[in-house]
Design a protein around this motif. Structure first.
Motif, PDB file in Angstrom:
ATOM      1  N   GLY A  55       0.792  -1.218   0.000  1.00 58.33           N
ATOM      2  CA  GLY A  55       0.000   0.000   0.000  1.00 58.33           C
ATOM      3  C   GLY A  55       0.826   1.271   0.000  1.00 58.33           C
ATOM      4  N   ASN A  56       2.139   1.122  -0.175  1.00 59.78           N
ATOM      5  CA  ASN A  56       3.024   2.288  -0.169  1.00 59.78           C
ATOM      6  C   ASN A  56       3.222   2.771  -1.606  1.00 59.78           C
ATOM      7  N   MET A  57       2.179   3.370  -2.144  1.00 59.99           N
ATOM      8  CA  MET A  57       2.196   3.761  -3.552  1.00 59.99           C
ATOM      9  C   MET A  57       3.168   4.911  -3.836  1.00 59.99           C
ATOM     10  N   GLU A  58       3.415   5.729  -2.824  1.00 60.04           N
ATOM     11  CA  GLU A  58       4.329   6.864  -3.017  1.00 60.04           C
ATOM     12  C   GLU A  58       5.732   6.375  -3.364  1.00 60.04           C
ATOM     13  N   ASP A  59       6.230   5.374  -2.595  1.00 59.99           N
ATOM     14  CA  ASP A  59       7.562   4.825  -2.880  1.00 59.99           C
ATOM     15  C   ASP A  59       7.569   4.063  -4.200  1.00 59.99           C
ATOM     16  N   ALA A  60       6.473   3.357  -4.475  1.00 55.83           N
ATOM     17  CA  ALA A  60       6.386   2.610  -5.737  1.00 55.83           C
ATOM     18  C   ALA A  60       6.446   3.571  -6.923  1.00 55.83           C
ATOM     19  N   GLU A  61       5.714   4.670  -6.836  1.00 56.52           N
ATOM     20  CA  GLU A  61       5.719   5.661  -7.918  1.00 56.52           C
ATOM     21  C   GLU A  61       7.096   6.311  -8.078  1.00 56.52           C
ATOM     22  N   PHE A  62       7.768   6.556  -6.935  1.00 56.40           N
ATOM     23  CA  PHE A  62       9.116   7.148  -6.989  1.00 56.40           C
ATOM     24  C   PHE A  62      10.075   6.219  -7.743  1.00 56.40           C
ATOM     25  N   LEU A  63      10.035   4.933  -7.406  1.00 54.86           N
ATOM     26  CA  LEU A  63      10.893   3.960  -8.098  1.00 54.86           C
ATOM     27  C   LEU A  63      10.563   3.897  -9.582  1.00 54.86           C
ATOM     28  N   PHE A  64       9.268   3.858  -9.873  1.00 50.67           N
ATOM     29  CA  PHE A  64       8.835   3.739 -11.262  1.00 50.67           C
ATOM     30  C   PHE A  64       9.287   4.939 -12.099  1.00 50.67           C
ATOM     31  N   GLU A  65       9.115   6.136 -11.527  1.00 56.85           N
ATOM     32  CA  GLU A  65       9.457   7.349 -12.265  1.00 56.85           C
ATOM     33  C   GLU A  65      10.961   7.506 -12.455  1.00 56.85           C
TER      34      GLU A  65
ATOM     35  N   MET B 105       0.801  -0.815 -12.869  1.00 52.32           N
ATOM     36  CA  MET B 105      -0.630  -0.850 -13.185  1.00 52.32           C
ATOM     37  C   MET B 105      -1.384  -1.741 -12.199  1.00 52.32           C
ATOM     38  N   PHE B 106      -0.815  -2.907 -11.918  1.00 50.39           N
ATOM     39  CA  PHE B 106      -1.458  -3.837 -10.990  1.00 50.39           C
ATOM     40  C   PHE B 106      -1.527  -3.224  -9.586  1.00 50.39           C
ATOM     41  N   GLY B 107      -0.479  -2.480  -9.219  1.00 49.97           N
ATOM     42  CA  GLY B 107      -0.471  -1.810  -7.928  1.00 49.97           C
ATOM     43  C   GLY B 107      -1.600  -0.804  -7.807  1.00 49.97           C
ATOM     44  N   TYR B 108      -1.822  -0.033  -8.862  1.00 54.83           N
ATOM     45  CA  TYR B 108      -2.927   0.927  -8.854  1.00 54.83           C
ATOM     46  C   TYR B 108      -4.272   0.208  -8.701  1.00 54.83           C
ATOM     47  N   VAL B 109      -4.438  -0.887  -9.422  1.00 51.81           N
ATOM     48  CA  VAL B 109      -5.694  -1.649  -9.330  1.00 51.81           C
ATOM     49  C   VAL B 109      -5.892  -2.182  -7.914  1.00 51.81           C
ATOM     50  N   MET B 110      -4.810  -2.724  -7.345  1.00 47.56           N
ATOM     51  CA  MET B 110      -4.872  -3.314  -6.012  1.00 47.56           C
ATOM     52  C   MET B 110      -5.190  -2.269  -4.939  1.00 47.56           C
ATOM     53  N   ASN B 111      -4.761  -1.033  -5.171  1.00 44.44           N
ATOM     54  CA  ASN B 111      -4.960   0.034  -4.190  1.00 44.44           C
ATOM     55  C   ASN B 111      -6.116   0.968  -4.554  1.00 44.44           C
ATOM     56  N   ASN B 112      -7.070   0.424  -5.314  1.00 47.18           N
ATOM     57  CA  ASN B 112      -8.302   1.149  -5.667  1.00 47.18           C
ATOM     58  C   ASN B 112      -8.024   2.459  -6.400  1.00 47.18           C
ATOM     59  N   GLU B 113      -7.018   2.449  -7.243  1.00 45.00           N
ATOM     60  CA  GLU B 113      -6.729   3.600  -8.098  1.00 45.00           C
ATOM     61  C   GLU B 113      -6.725   3.156  -9.562  1.00 45.00           C
TER      62      GLU B 113
ATOM     63  N   LYS C 273      -5.952   5.490 -12.524  1.00 44.42           N
ATOM     64  CA  LYS C 273      -4.532   5.735 -12.783  1.00 44.42           C
ATOM     65  C   LYS C 273      -3.934   4.593 -13.608  1.00 44.42           C
ATOM     66  N   ALA C 274      -4.400   3.368 -13.347  1.00 47.58           N
ATOM     67  CA  ALA C 274      -3.912   2.216 -14.118  1.00 47.58           C
ATOM     68  C   ALA C 274      -4.261   2.382 -15.596  1.00 47.58           C
ATOM     69  N   LEU C 275      -5.476   2.838 -15.875  1.00 48.29           N
ATOM     70  CA  LEU C 275      -5.898   3.042 -17.265  1.00 48.29           C
ATOM     71  C   LEU C 275      -5.152   4.215 -17.904  1.00 48.29           C
ATOM     72  N   GLU C 276      -4.849   5.240 -17.096  1.00 53.61           N
ATOM     73  CA  GLU C 276      -4.051   6.358 -17.614  1.00 53.61           C
ATOM     74  C   GLU C 276      -2.653   5.890 -18.003  1.00 53.61           C
ATOM     75  N   LEU C 277      -2.101   4.986 -17.199  1.00 57.37           N
ATOM     76  CA  LEU C 277      -0.784   4.434 -17.499  1.00 57.37           C
ATOM     77  C   LEU C 277      -0.836   3.593 -18.772  1.00 57.37           C
ATOM     78  N   PHE C 278      -1.942   2.855 -18.934  1.00 57.84           N
ATOM     79  CA  PHE C 278      -2.125   2.064 -20.152  1.00 57.84           C
ATOM     80  C   PHE C 278      -2.196   2.977 -21.380  1.00 57.84           C
ATOM     81  N   SER C 279      -2.902   4.094 -21.247  1.00 56.54           N
ATOM     82  CA  SER C 279      -3.000   5.061 -22.352  1.00 56.54           C
ATOM     83  C   SER C 279      -1.637   5.627 -22.699  1.00 56.54           C
ATOM     84  N   LEU C 280      -0.822   5.850 -21.663  1.00 49.84           N
ATOM     85  CA  LEU C 280       0.522   6.387 -21.880  1.00 49.84           C
ATOM     86  C   LEU C 280       1.381   5.393 -22.668  1.00 49.84           C
ATOM     87  N   ILE C 281       1.233   4.113 -22.356  1.00 49.42           N
ATOM     88  CA  ILE C 281       1.948   3.077 -23.122  1.00 49.42           C
ATOM     89  C   ILE C 281       1.554   3.153 -24.587  1.00 49.42           C
TER      90      ILE C 281
END
Length: 1009
Positions: free
Chosen positions: A484-494, A508-516, A519-527
């Motif tokens: 549930g530590n999405m802030e650190d996950a996003e930092f690593l990803f970026e 993407m899976f992290g966003y889905v798992m954390n009810n976001e 954001k997962a679909l936005e990431l898919f659009s970015l791909i």
């Protein structure tokens, strides 16, 4: 002849084949002569055509290494008075270089004023490839390179290629280091070709540390480069390092080739057992590639075994091994590595144990590589206990041994054991690799203190440099997401240098798992915007995001993209899209997707069955199950749990029992998920006895299981048993949750236990720290209302920290009807209708309150209001399941095929129970009509019709089970008590509030409902 005469002297036959280069040269000379002496005959008037012909001659000179031909062409250009353009000049320099005349190339280079990068590269290549002993090629080449750097012409990787070769030829380390520095300066140090050449140079100069540092930093490495490093280690006698590098090579995704094995065959002696183990692995790999050309019997057997393994014919490999034993061929470690791998793929524990026994008998089980294979085999067979025994008995452990155990424990939900093993590995002084870190991170993600442990592993990975590995980086993103530590996950990803699909998918899976999910679909659009093509996992995750958002339109777009990229045939993607349509309620599209799956697996079948249940089509769910069995796919515990839920929704006891029988056959009875569903099914189908028997057999400390039993007892009005079960839970140390207290309070409600309800309600917060939710307040309001404490219930609603729900007001309004409290009923009805203006139950209950008080004007007003607002009353109906067929009845129903028999039976029943003492209670006939007419109307209520049909269509000793969608009326309740006594039948009636079990004239509700 005629044509030749017409064309005269200008006719030239065009050659159909490429002309001889010398003939072409002669033609060029003739052409130039003609151009000078005649203006009306022009064989080749364009300079571009001439340049093309010259280039063809130069190319021919290079291919034949014909210096004379090349010089002749050059002389021809000079004698024609044509100065060669830059293109021809560069090709002339290249020709002289390839024809081993570096002096001529340099002479032409020096005379060339208009030089481009190709000119410089050509002369540098000339010195790099020259074999002329009279010229110091390296010094001359370095001199040219210095001139190039001062000229202002930008260099490229093609410039550095000959310069790096000159560095190697010179033997000067300083020169290589200088060029290395220059590559960093111009940004070509990460170029695969340049960095590969530098690795080769450093390796040749025995500067192994510099070579390895460059090698490890390269983003892409091919087989040739791996072999260069292997050879460097072997030549320097660093055998252990060479073997470890080979192991890393093998795990990199590339495949070592014959040269790799041949290089390692140069290893003479390795002092440690670990090194000898690695040599055995190399030999095993060589056997797979058929590179060991030993003329021994065991080699040919091993080769055959390997061929079967590579072809996926595991059982044929087993037969081959058996024949090998019978032929008394002496098996070696390679034999066991191959056969254990085949057994691991076949997932056969018993056979694996037998092969283990043979290994022990032959004394090869002590070899590290064989022991590692045994650990792998036992782990894949799900026997961690045996894997751990092998691990503990090993005299020497290598990193593969530790990785196998750590990974196995993490995969088998032994997370704490996995972390302990990792700590032991560090204490033993071994350095974990990317596979170790990834496995232990997976274990951390499932532990309570996982985030803290994950950060420690993260720090260790950063210190050792393993964090740069893409596998580890993605695992870190994944574990932070799971924690549930999405802030650190996003930092690593970026901050990941090069984003790969594994990282995108994890995020993407992290966003889905954390009810976001958005954001997962936005990431898919970015791909999609970057032009990258999504992989199946990306699409499946995007479909899951649409599920969570219930975004049908977005889901359809994902489906269209999957079809366009042809990933719709992938089982993972199609299952995800199937689930999306189900969650969005589009069962028609879901069925289409399902039928297009070539070979649905158990997950796809279960998803479809579950979808039918979720969308209220339980009959279709059971039909799908039969199709699944016919297709040969075996159901798992999730399939059975879903099927049991379908039968409980249908209250189809017999079908539920059939599913239970299949559960027993498939050996899933001990599964807590299935067991909980079965207990719930028996309870909802009115068979609380079987539910309790099943509960007693399941010795499982699972809160969901206990809750199912407790709620079931509460629904059946067995308050004493439910509260005793709660006390048993507490004494067994099973901590209740919020669902438990809903069951406890419901039990109090059905038995009028007001003081006990308050006691348990208060204990939620005091004893267990559970904050009461609106459902718990609803139960308490129901307790008070049923017990006649309507005013107190109303005060509780006002004082609670929630807005009252419609169901809460509905329950209180029902209590007002039972108690005949007209004034409070009016107030509650107004509040209920303010929340749900179209709630027919509010109007009906209010109408009944007026009727019970003989306020017929109020009844009329309530019904007129319903008509004006176009609110329709939900019709009351009852149904009974006989021989897996549902028979439904409404009041005064005459649509049943056996209507005459049913009505005759009703008349007979009424006559017999009247003789026993039954008197129709016309207070429940809320119409302003004569008493006799009221009595006749009561006879044909839907539950009486259903029971009459049960009496004529079921065996005399069987239980009659009837379900009604509304609350049973008092008259029917009284009549059914008499029926159970007169006909000596047990009757179970489930109404909208609870279960009533009638036996010998008594109901389990104690007339309190």
């Amino acid at each position: 002849m005629h044509l030749q005469a017409n064309f005269g002297a200008t006719f030239v036959s065009l050659p159909t084949k490429t002309p001889n280069p010398h003939a072409l040269l002669l033609r060029l000379r003739f052409s130039s002569l003609s151009n000078r002496t005649s203006h009306h005959i022009n064989f080749s008037s364009s300079s571009s055509s001439s340049s093309s012909q010259c280039f063809s001659i130069l190319r021919a000179a290079i291919s034949k290494t014909d210096l004379l031909l090349g010089k002749s062409a050059h002389a021809h250009m000079i004698t024609c008075g044509r100065n060669p353009d830059r293109f021809l000049t560069n090709n002339l320099i290249n020709m002289y270089a390839k024809c081993r005349s570096v002096a001529s190339a340099r002479h032409l280079f020096d005379r060339t004023i208009d030089r481009d990068l190709v000119t410089w590269n050509s002369i540098l290549a000339a010195y790099a490839h020259s074999t002329d002993p009279q010229i110091d090629n390296a010094q001359e080449g370095f001199g040219i390179f210095r001139l190039l750097r001062g000229s202002g012409v930008l260099t490229s990787r093609l410039t550095l290629a000959p310069v790096l070769k000159l560095c190697l030829l010179s033997g000067y380390v300083w020169a290589s280091e200088a060029v290395h520095g220059y590559t960093i300066k111009i940004g070509l140090d990460l170029d695969v070709f340049v960095s590969g050449a530098l690795v080769n140079i450093y390796a040749k100069f025995r500067r192994i540390m510099e070579a390895r540092a460059l090698f490890d930093g390269m983003p892409d490495r091919d087989v040739v480069l791996w072999n260069v490093m292997l050879k460097a280690y072997v030549e320097m006698g660093l055998y252990k390092e060479a073997l470890f590098l080979f192991s890393a090579f093998h795990h990199s995704g590339l495949h070592p080739d014959e040269i790799s094995v041949r290089v390692l065959n140069g290893i003479n002696n390795v002092s440690s057992d670990e090194g000898n183990s690695l040599i055995e692995q190399v030999k095993a790999y060589a056997t797979k590639l058929s590179l060991n050309h030993e003329d021994s019997e065991v080699f040919f057997w091993n080769k055959t075994l390997s061929e079967y393994l590579q072809a996926g014919e595991n059982w044929t490999a087993v037969e081959c091994f058996i024949n090998m034993i019978r032929a008394k061929v002496e098996c070696d470690t390679v034999t066991f590595l191959v056969i254990l791998s085949a057994i691991a793929d076949a997932n056969n524990l018993e056979l694996g144990q037998q092969v283990h026994g043979v290994a022990v008998k032959l004394g090869v089980d002590s070899a590290v590589s064989v022991a590692n294979s045994l650990i792998n085999m036992y782990s894949k067979a799900g026997s961690i206990c045996f894997a751990r025994k092998v691990f503990n008995s090993m005299k020497e452990l290598d990193l593969i041994s530790w990785n196998s155990m750590i990974s196995s424990c993490a995969q088998r939900s032994l997370e704490e054991e996995s972390v302990k093993l990792y700590i032991d590995l560090l204490r033993d002084g071994l350095r974990p690799d990317q596979f170790t870190i990834a496995s232990v991170l997976r274990a951390c993600s499932s532990l309570k203190e996982g985030l803290y442990l994950c950060k420690q592993v993260h720090v260790h990975a950063a210190k050792t440099g393993i964090i740069t590995d893409s596998f580890v980086y993605t695992a870190l993103i994944d574990v932070y997401c799971r924690s549930g530590n999405m802030e650190d996950a996003e930092f690593l990803f970026e901050n990941k240098g090069e984003i790969d699909f594994a990282s995108w998918n994890a995020m993407m899976f992290g966003y889905v798992m954390n009810n976001e999910s958005q954001k997962a679909l936005e990431l898919f659009s970015l791909i999609h915007e970057t032009g990258e093509k999504a992989d199946p996992i990306t699409l499946a995750t995007a479909a899951k995001a649409c599920c969570c958002l219930v975004g049908l339109e977005q889901g359809k777009q994902i489906h269209a993209y999957a079809i366009k990229t042809r990933f719709d045939i992938d089982l993972c993607v199609s299952s995800g899209i199937l689930d999306m349509y189900i969650k969005c309620g589009d069962m028609e599209s879901a069925h289409v997707v399902f039928t297009q799956i070539p070979v649905p697996d158990d997950i796809a079948w279960t998803t479809m069955i579950s979808g039918c249940v979720e969308n209220g089509d339980e009959d279709r769910a059971l039909s799908m199950y039969h199709q699944m069995r016919l297709s040969g796919v075996q159901p798992d515990e999730y399939t059975f749990a879903t099927l049991v839920k379908a039968t409980s929704c249908l209250t189809a006891l017999e079908q539920g029992r059939q599913v239970h029988a299949n559960v027993i056959k498939s050996d899933y009875t001990v599964d807590p998920f299935v067991g909980t569903s079965l207990i719930d099914m028996y309870a909802k189908c009115g068979n609380i006895g079987d539910a309790y028997l099943l509960f007693q057999r399941m010795n499982i400390r699972n809160i969901a299981l206990w809750n199912a039993m407790l709620v079931g007892l509460a629904q059946h009005g067995n308050a004493k048993e439910a509260l005793n079960l709660f006390e048993t839970m507490e004494s067994n140390g099973i901590e209740p949750d919020k669902v438990t207290f809903i069951g406890v309070l419901s039990a109090c409600s059905h038995s009028g236990l007001i003081s006990e309800a308050y006691k348990y309600f208060d204990s939620m917060r005091k004893n267990y720290g559970i904050k009461p939710e609106i459902e718990h307040y609803s139960c308490l309001v129901d307790v008070l209302g049923r017990a006649g404490h309507v005013q107190e219930a109303e005060k509780l609603i006002v004082s609670m920290p929630f807005e009252a729900s419609a169901s809460m007001y509905r329950a209180l309004l029902g209590a007002c009807r039972i108690q005949g409290n007209t004034d409070t009923g009016k107030r509650v009805a107004e509040q209920l209708l303010a929340l749900e203006p179209s709630d027919s139950a509010a109007y009906v209950l209010l109408s009944n309150i007026y009727a019970a008080a003989n306020q017929w004007d109020g009844v009329t007003d309530a019904r007129k209001t319903m008509e004006r607002k176009k609110v329709k009353k939900d019709p009351g109906f009852s149904w009974i399941d006989v021989k897996n067929r549902v028979h439904l009845f409404v009041v005064n129903d005459r649509d049943h095929p056996q209507t005459d028999l049913i009505y005759d039976k009703v008349e007979d029943v009424i006559k017999r129970i009247r003789e026993e003492g039954y008197v129709p209670d016309t207070d429940f006939m809320l119409l302003d009509v004569e008493e006799e007419e009221k009595e006749r109307a009561l006879y044909y209520h839907s539950e009486k019709l259903a029971i009459a049909y049960g009496l004529i269509s079921t065996p005399p000793s069987s239980t009659i089970r009837v379900i009604k969608n509304l609350r049973v009326c008092g008259d029917c309740h009284s009549a059914i008590k008499y029926i159970s006594k007169v006909y000596q039948r047990e009757i179970v009636l489930r109404d909208a509030n609870r279960f009533h079990r009638f036996r010998d004239g008594i109901c389990t509700c104690g007339d309190y409902w």
